[in-house]
Design an enzyme around this catalytic site. Structure first.
Site, PDB file in Angstrom:
ATOM      1  N   ARG A 218       0.862  -1.200   0.000  1.00 34.37           N
ATOM      2  CA  ARG A 218       0.000   0.000   0.000  1.00 34.37           C
ATOM      3  C   ARG A 218       0.894   1.243   0.000  1.00 34.37           C
ATOM      4  O   ARG A 218       1.419   1.627   1.035  1.00 34.37           O
ATOM      5  CB  ARG A 218      -0.897   0.023   1.226  1.00 34.37           C
ATOM      6  CG  ARG A 218      -2.044  -0.983   1.228  1.00 34.37           C
ATOM      7  CD  ARG A 218      -2.920  -0.763   2.455  1.00 34.37           C
ATOM      8  NE  ARG A 218      -4.202  -1.440   2.360  1.00 34.37           N
ATOM      9  CZ  ARG A 218      -4.472  -2.619   2.926  1.00 34.37           C
ATOM     10  NH1 ARG A 218      -3.551  -3.249   3.615  1.00 34.37           N
ATOM     11  NH2 ARG A 218      -5.676  -3.165   2.806  1.00 34.37           N
TER      12      ARG A 218
ATOM     13  N   GLU B 174     -12.555  -4.234  -6.904  1.00 33.12           N
ATOM     14  CA  GLU B 174     -13.125  -3.843  -5.610  1.00 33.12           C
ATOM     15  C   GLU B 174     -14.380  -2.990  -5.769  1.00 33.12           C
ATOM     16  O   GLU B 174     -14.923  -2.468  -4.815  1.00 33.12           O
ATOM     17  CB  GLU B 174     -12.085  -3.144  -4.736  1.00 33.12           C
ATOM     18  CG  GLU B 174     -11.306  -2.041  -5.394  1.00 33.12           C
ATOM     19  CD  GLU B 174     -10.190  -1.484  -4.489  1.00 33.12           C
ATOM     20  OE1 GLU B 174     -10.167  -1.780  -3.287  1.00 33.12           O
ATOM     21  OE2 GLU B 174      -9.356  -0.728  -5.018  1.00 33.12           O
TER      22      GLU B 174
ATOM     23  N   ASN C 164     -12.367  -5.660   0.944  1.00 35.91           N
ATOM     24  CA  ASN C 164     -12.793  -4.649   1.927  1.00 35.91           C
ATOM     25  C   ASN C 164     -13.725  -3.647   1.257  1.00 35.91           C
ATOM     26  O   ASN C 164     -14.762  -3.281   1.788  1.00 35.91           O
ATOM     27  CB  ASN C 164     -11.587  -3.885   2.495  1.00 35.91           C
ATOM     28  CG  ASN C 164     -10.572  -4.813   3.116  1.00 35.91           C
ATOM     29  OD1 ASN C 164     -10.928  -5.899   3.543  1.00 35.91           O
ATOM     30  ND2 ASN C 164      -9.316  -4.395   3.163  1.00 35.91           N
ATOM     31  N   ASP C 165     -13.310  -3.214   0.085  1.00 36.98           N
ATOM     32  CA  ASP C 165     -14.145  -2.263  -0.645  1.00 36.98           C
ATOM     33  C   ASP C 165     -15.247  -2.959  -1.424  1.00 36.98           C
ATOM     34  O   ASP C 165     -16.342  -2.423  -1.566  1.00 36.98           O
ATOM     35  CB  ASP C 165     -13.283  -1.429  -1.608  1.00 36.98           C
ATOM     36  CG  ASP C 165     -12.585  -0.309  -0.865  1.00 36.98           C
ATOM     37  OD1 ASP C 165     -13.256   0.376  -0.085  1.00 36.98           O
ATOM     38  OD2 ASP C 165     -11.368  -0.140  -1.046  1.00 36.98           O
TER      39      ASP C 165
ATOM     40  N   ARG D 238     -17.502   0.833   5.258  1.00 36.73           N
ATOM     41  CA  ARG D 238     -16.598  -0.088   5.956  1.00 36.73           C
ATOM     42  C   ARG D 238     -16.037   0.491   7.240  1.00 36.73           C
ATOM     43  O   ARG D 238     -15.449  -0.222   8.043  1.00 36.73           O
ATOM     44  CB  ARG D 238     -15.459  -0.526   5.007  1.00 36.73           C
ATOM     45  CG  ARG D 238     -14.575   0.602   4.587  1.00 36.73           C
ATOM     46  CD  ARG D 238     -13.610   0.185   3.496  1.00 36.73           C
ATOM     47  NE  ARG D 238     -12.336  -0.249   4.004  1.00 36.73           N
ATOM     48  CZ  ARG D 238     -11.252  -0.453   3.245  1.00 36.73           C
ATOM     49  NH1 ARG D 238     -11.339  -0.299   1.931  1.00 36.73           N
ATOM     50  NH2 ARG D 238     -10.128  -0.834   3.772  1.00 36.73           N
TER      51      ARG D 238
ATOM     52  N   CYS E 275      -6.739  -9.635  -1.744  1.00 36.99           N
ATOM     53  CA  CYS E 275      -5.866  -8.930  -0.809  1.00 36.99           C
ATOM     54  C   CYS E 275      -6.648  -8.157   0.242  1.00 36.99           C
ATOM     55  O   CYS E 275      -6.094  -7.426   1.045  1.00 36.99           O
ATOM     56  CB  CYS E 275      -4.877  -8.029  -1.538  1.00 36.99           C
ATOM     57  SG  CYS E 275      -5.675  -6.727  -2.489  1.00 36.99           S
TER      58      CYS E 275
HETATM   59  C1  PEP Z   1      -9.531  -3.717  -0.232  1.00 42.31           C
HETATM   60  O1  PEP Z   1     -10.329  -2.819  -0.501  1.00 42.31           O
HETATM   61  O2  PEP Z   1      -9.876  -4.883   0.059  1.00 42.31           O
HETATM   62  C2  PEP Z   1      -8.081  -3.441  -0.206  1.00 42.31           C
HETATM   63  C3  PEP Z   1      -7.205  -4.396  -0.044  1.00 42.31           C
HETATM   64  O3  PEP Z   1      -7.702  -2.142  -0.326  1.00 42.31           O
HETATM   65  P1  PEP Z   1      -7.779  -1.094   0.886  1.00 42.31           P
HETATM   66  O4  PEP Z   1      -8.141  -1.870   2.133  1.00 42.31           O
HETATM   67  O5  PEP Z   1      -6.443  -0.474   1.002  1.00 42.31           O
HETATM   68  O6  PEP Z   1      -8.852  -0.190   0.451  1.00 42.31           O
HETATM   69 MG    MG Z   2      -9.616  -1.006  -1.390  1.00 45.42          MG
END
Ligand code: PEP
Ligand code: MG
Length: 608
Positions: A321, A456, A479-480, A490, A527
């Site tokens: 990141r 995402e 996550n997104d 989130r 990820c």
């Molecule tokens: C995600 O969105 O799952 C991701 C890995 O990116 P971030 O958590 O940095 O938004």
């Molecule tokens: Mg993300």
């Protein structure tokens, strides 16, 4: 109604009685710690009320006037940046608003009055400022002329902006804590978390946030136990209180009894033993019982995390990141600095793959050096690749550094938040431009670097068949993806219970992505945090995900699970989950299987 007890009052603790009290929150980063609390006060964007104020000694007046002058300068610069950024899309009269705001901040009479209140009344800068501005706002709001009334809003806007700079400086000492402390706060931003004094921060407990808030993810990577979503927590604490923080179960124990401390010391010892065992297993293959290899890679936020990649036996870095490189500094990182960082990352993993994600600022990840700006819905705003396409100067600098560093290892590049094919095409065209610039100036770079995208946003998952013909890999940012598919913030603890990654709609998007990748001969990874939660791993690999990238400390548990499951079982579980009517039933196929076949692995993660 009148006789009804006020719930907040009942909850409020008599702070003189140091009884043991248990709070339940959301476990965000595993680990157990016992220590002294340090409360981080809220940065209020409201003008401050005079009744709470304490005066300052005369000797402190110069410090306060200097703080005020600095906040003034920062606010002026911020307004200018905003104006520059929006220049092209603004009508002239709209641009004038910024000029008016800058004039309010720079007004000499106003400045003189504020400085005089600091000096004569010996008030801290934010209180002096609030007092003076409140006086003007209420006078102007009381005027009958609607146009002038409107101006009161402008003044309030400017005042809020300047106040946030003044108050920001109060929380700016997070890099120098007074000793080992557990931080308790209403909220902690990702840039504040990145700034933390690593030597002294024992744990983090916040009222807001959820498991996938960026602050929580960062805490996880830094091995800082954390709990989020602890409601009405900070109001019950005093600085110096003792606290046990159990980041496995999301439990915080205030003023623990000696027997409780003993119990948790034992838990912490068991945890350390388990950790050592997992490190000893770091060379074992992550292969299912029927011979399918799943790559377990690491999510890394800074070069500080590189030692863990090796220690926990990661097969490279599945997500670097890069946005943390841009935070907590006045100037953007230049090409040379970024090149050194990416080169170091690539060299640290001895030829294993490293996926460098291009800048994903925006949303809750803000960087002063780019200029903070207000957006009503920042997670739907100028975030990630959108910001990069709007600022090709910043984007190109990063692309040059990544491509050049590619000569020193197995670097792959990945774009975040891609939502349309046109957007990917634009990003690719800029990569081509940068490559030809590098070529023209005879710079060495990795000309055939793999380029992938994060999936995402649901639109990208639905268009995976088209994207798969244009890129070398997919990495699902769950996550997104969960946030955007289910319309659940989130970061919002109030809806954290609705944030269900196994909602079959999300699973179908994952299935669509992995299947399109397979048909086009490219691979799919995950990820997001789903990759590290054992309950989801059977479903993910059963859907065709070939790489799981996670915080390095989670890798050992994932490896144990994969070595005990067959792909045939995983595929069966995934197929059942896809057909389930809701998230809970979909999840049950996996948890029932794990409870039956490997309860000890589940228990280790749950309890520590
Ligand atoms: C995600 O969105 O799952 C991701 C890995 O990116 P971030 O958590 O940095 O938004
Ligand atoms: Mg993300």
């Amino acid at each position: 109604m009148k006789n009804e007890p006020a719930p907040r009052k009942i909850r409020r603790r008599d702070k003189t009685q140091k009884r043991e009290i248990m709070f339940h929150g959301i476990p965000a980063s595993p680990g157990i710690v016992f220590g002294t609390v340090l409360i981080l006060q809220k940065t209020s964007l409201e003008l401050l009320s005079a009744k709470d104020v304490k005066t300052i000694p005369a000797a402190q007046v110069p410090r306060e006037t200097a703080r005020f002058r600095k906040a003034m300068e920062e606010t002026q610069a911020e307004i200018q940046t905003l104006r520059d950024r929006l220049q092209a899309s603004l009508e002239p009269h709209e641009a004038n608003v910024f000029d008016a705001h800058a004039m309010i901040v720079g007004d000499q009479k106003l400045t003189g009055e504020i400085l005089s209140v600091i000096e004569k009344k010996q008030l801290p800068a934010e209180y002096a400022y609030s007092q003076v501005m409140q006086k003007y706002i209420s006078t102007i709001s009381a005027l009958p002329d609607p146009y002038l009334k409107e101006r009161a809003l402008d003044i309030k806007d400017v005042a809020t902006r300047l106040l946030s700079h003044l108050q920001g400086t109060v929380r700016n000492h997070l890099d120098k804590l007074p000793g080992p402390r557990i931080l308790a706060a209403g909220d902690l931003t990702p840039s504040e978390t990145a700034m933390l004094d690593r030597e002294h921060v024992l744990g983090i407990a916040t009222e807001s946030g959820s498991k996938t808030s960026h602050s929580a993810l960062l805490a996880h990577s830094l091995h800082i136990p954390a709990i989020v979503g602890l409601s009405h927590f900070v109001e019950c604490l005093e600085n110096g209180d003792k606290l046990i923080l159990d980041g496995f179960l999301g439990i915080a124990l205030l003023n623990p009894e000696p027997a409780t401390i003993e119990l948790y010391e034992q838990k912490a010892k068991n945890q350390a033993k388990l950790f050592a065992e997992l490190v000893r297993e770091n060379q074992l293959q992550s292969e299912t019982t029927d011979g399918y290899r799943i790559q377990l890679a690491a999510n890394v936020e800074s070069t500080d995390g590189l030692a863990d990649v090796k220690r926990f036996g990661a097969a490279g870095i599945g997500l670097f990141r890069t946005e943390y490189l841009y935070m907590n500094r006045e100037q953007l990182p230049d090409e040379a600095e970024q090149f050194e960082v990416y080169k170091k990352v690539a060299e640290s993993v001895n030829g294993q793959p490293v996926i460098i994600r291009t800048l994903d600022l925006g949303g809750d990840k803000l960087a002063k050096a780019i200029g903070t700006f207000q957006e009503k819905n920042p997670f739907l705003g100028l975030r990630a690749i959108r910001l990069c396409l709007a600022r090709p100067d910043i984007f190109k600098t990063q692309l040059r550094a990544i491509l050049r560093a590619g000569c020193y290892g197995n670097i792959k590049m990945m774009f975040p938040m891609i939502c349309s094919v046109a957007e990917l095409d634009r990003a690719m065209a800029i990569v081509d431009e940068v490559k030809s610039d590098l070529q023209d100036s005879n710079m060495r770079f990795a000309g055939s670097m793999d380029i992938g995208i994060m999936i995402e946003i649901p639109s990208a998952a639905l268009m995976a068949d088209i994207f798969a013909k244009k890129v070398d890999f997919f990495s699902l940012g769950t996550n997104d993806l969960v946030q955007y598919t289910l319309a659940i913030d989130r970061n919002n603890e109030h809806v954290a219970n609705l944030y269900e990654p196994t909602n079959p709609a999300v699973l179908r998007l994952i299935a669509n992505t992995a299947s399109a990748a397979g048909k086009n001969g490219i691979w799919t990874g995950v990820c997001g945090e789903m990759a590290s939660d054992l309950r989801y791993i059977p479903i993910l690999i059963g859907l065709g995900v070939e790489e799981l990238s996670m915080s390095p400390i989670a890798i050992g548990h994932a490896r144990r699970l994969i070595r005990k499951i067959s792909m045939a079982d995983a595929e069966r579980i995934a197929a059942q989950a896809l057909q389930a009517p809701n998230a809970k039933e979909a999840l049950r196929y996996s948890t029932d299987y794990l409870e039956r076949n490997m309860p000890e692995i589940l228990a280790a993660v749950r309890e520590g």
